[in-house]
Design a protein around this motif. Sequence first.
Motif, PDB file in Angstrom:
ATOM      1  N   ALA A 128      -1.724   5.080   2.903  1.00 47.79           N
ATOM      2  CA  ALA A 128      -1.679   3.626   2.944  1.00 47.79           C
ATOM      3  C   ALA A 128      -2.385   3.108   4.188  1.00 47.79           C
ATOM      4  CB  ALA A 128      -0.229   3.147   2.920  1.00 47.79           C
ATOM      5  N   ALA A 150       0.835  -1.204   0.000  1.00 48.85           N
ATOM      6  CA  ALA A 150       0.000   0.000   0.000  1.00 48.85           C
ATOM      7  C   ALA A 150       0.869   1.253   0.000  1.00 48.85           C
ATOM      8  CB  ALA A 150      -0.933  -0.010   1.208  1.00 48.85           C
ATOM      9  N   VAL A 151       1.932   1.245   0.795  1.00 44.65           N
ATOM     10  CA  VAL A 151       2.810   2.424   0.820  1.00 44.65           C
ATOM     11  C   VAL A 151       3.412   2.638  -0.569  1.00 44.65           C
ATOM     12  CG1 VAL A 151       4.946   3.395   1.742  1.00 44.65           C
ATOM     13  CG2 VAL A 151       3.346   2.229   3.275  1.00 44.65           C
TER      14      VAL A 151
END
Lengths: 303, 303
Positions: free
Chosen positions: A21, A11-12
């Motif tokens: 995120a 996500a980051v």
Amino acid sequence: MNIHQLEYILAVDQFKSFSKAADYCHVTQATLSAMVKKLEEQLDIVIFDRKANPIATTENGREILIQAQQVVAHANALLSSSKAINQKVEGRVKMGVIPTIASSMLPLILKHLVEKYPLLQLEVYEVTTNQLIKDLREGKLDVGILSTPIASTEVETELLYVEDLCVYGHLPAGSRSIAKADLAKQRMFLLQEGHCLRDQIIQLCDLKKNKSLPSNLSVESNTFDTLLNLVDEFSGLTVLPALYVGQMSEARKSHLIELTDGALTREVSLAYYRPYAKWNILNRLKAEITAKVNERLHFQALS
Amino acid sequence: MNIHQLEYILAVDQFKSFSKAADYCHVTQATLSAMVKKLEEQLDIVIFDRKANPIATTENGREILIQAQQVVAHANALLSSSKAINQKVEGRVKMGVIPTIASSMLPLILKHLVEKYPLLQLEVYEVTTNQLIKDLREGKLDVGILSTPIASTEVETELLYVEDLCVYGHLPAGSRSIAKADLAKQRMFLLQEGHCLRDQIIQLCDLKKNKSLPSNLSVESNTFDTLLNLVDEFSGLTVLPALYVGQMSEARKSHLIELTDGALTREVSLAYYRPYAKWNILNRLKAEITAKVNERLHFQALS
DNA sequence: TATTTGACATAGATAAAATCTATAACAGTG
DNA sequence: CACTGTTATAGATTTTATCTATGTCAAATA
């Protein structure tokens, strides 16, 4: 390292932001931050360059992310599979049914089942209670349908339905009703040894031995059809399960005898030794059977 | 669901035994049992038939195990990758070095580095301290080598070594030694503005301004070589870092002047703005540099 | 250049989980 | 029928994940 941590770094990498995120992953920014840090420490690899703007993935981080992608993708695939497996009803199921249930219950459900679950390979065997329990334990059968209670504690049972037992036959002076306690005084015809219904009726009606018959004749039968003929011939009584009664001719139904004090019943149950191996399929079967049978029994009660 | 649970079911599938699987996974049988149960509950799929002997994997379980295999395999691949990444020293590293360090330190380490790490693409730039800090911040350089302390707090530094500063030149009456406090009274030649060594010497020796020279001559230099020629010509002094002294000719070494009260020193440090992006490589570089330089400084001290 | 703002890190508390030890339950075996 | 080997369960403990609140730092802004 755990799957969540891998999802976090994915996500980051996607959002180029820890806080975004975190939102995406439904955790706080603090949690995500700590988890990413922990993963980086465990791998001894710095995955993100937090000073870059926006956040950059390091060269080493990129390699890790590619692998993380794989892990997470396969983990999700596993989860999807598990859901799919829980939906499907397919494969072989070997079912044993005792004769006194088979004859009347199977016609009620089989057609429906094979049509609704075309991938289900249902194999039905008609066997006595004792044989059924043995076959379950040996894995020859996946599931059994029998009448409870049973002596064996190894086999687990789940109640399907409770079935009325109806008295059929001929009483002196053309009487149409009788009290339970008086049944033992009548000439009672029963199925052969080995049918559990025979034992149940003996117990329910407290029959010690059968009423006198011509001594050169031992009268027992393997099927209700034969039994009914004998009962008519010798003017005696017998006891039939409700589902069987439901499919008798109107002529025969006229020889049913009412009990003046309540009803005789038997329990019909599903039995398994390995309750879980095909748990989802068996659960479906259970639901289908109770639905169909109760529908029928309810219909009979009304008419 | 977590990776451990998947490893547990893979072990059970392999050993056909919960207790053996538990040993294999270095957990107690109770833990493994509970974790397998938990996974089965979460997936709503019974994976093992515990009543079979030996334990059997259910049909559904087999599908799950195939997927679990994938997940665990990729997770292990990720772990291997991380170890491999930590071993390798390869890729581009852009290094900035201030001139007064570059001239003497680079020859000491560069050959060794490129031979030991053939996959390392080391790019070295000679830049002043201020430019170096700017380039680090802008990402033009990965790492810098400079003299600390520095004003900037944004750039992090790690001490590499402490280097003696040696006095060179000509004292009145051919004297061979001098006290630090007296240095300011001598005619001192320095590098041009912009070299941090110049500022350090001014501070260390408390020089307000340079001793009088012919007013029509402003004497500053960009290299120690030129500086030394000037010092010889005009009979003054200058201050040189130990590593530079180490590579001077014996003739020149004879003009070194001893300090009577201790030594002048400067710190040489590694500097980074993004300390982590190439952390493992930079750590190696740091180790290699300190090893080589300290070896040399130690050797000089003995001779 | 002081201030605000936006973003990541850290500390401490809390909740959730994994794990352990000890023991129960249970099937198979002599 | 007791004995043995195996899995399940209970309760305590440790570890981990998560949250809230706050700190830090740099970039943007006044």
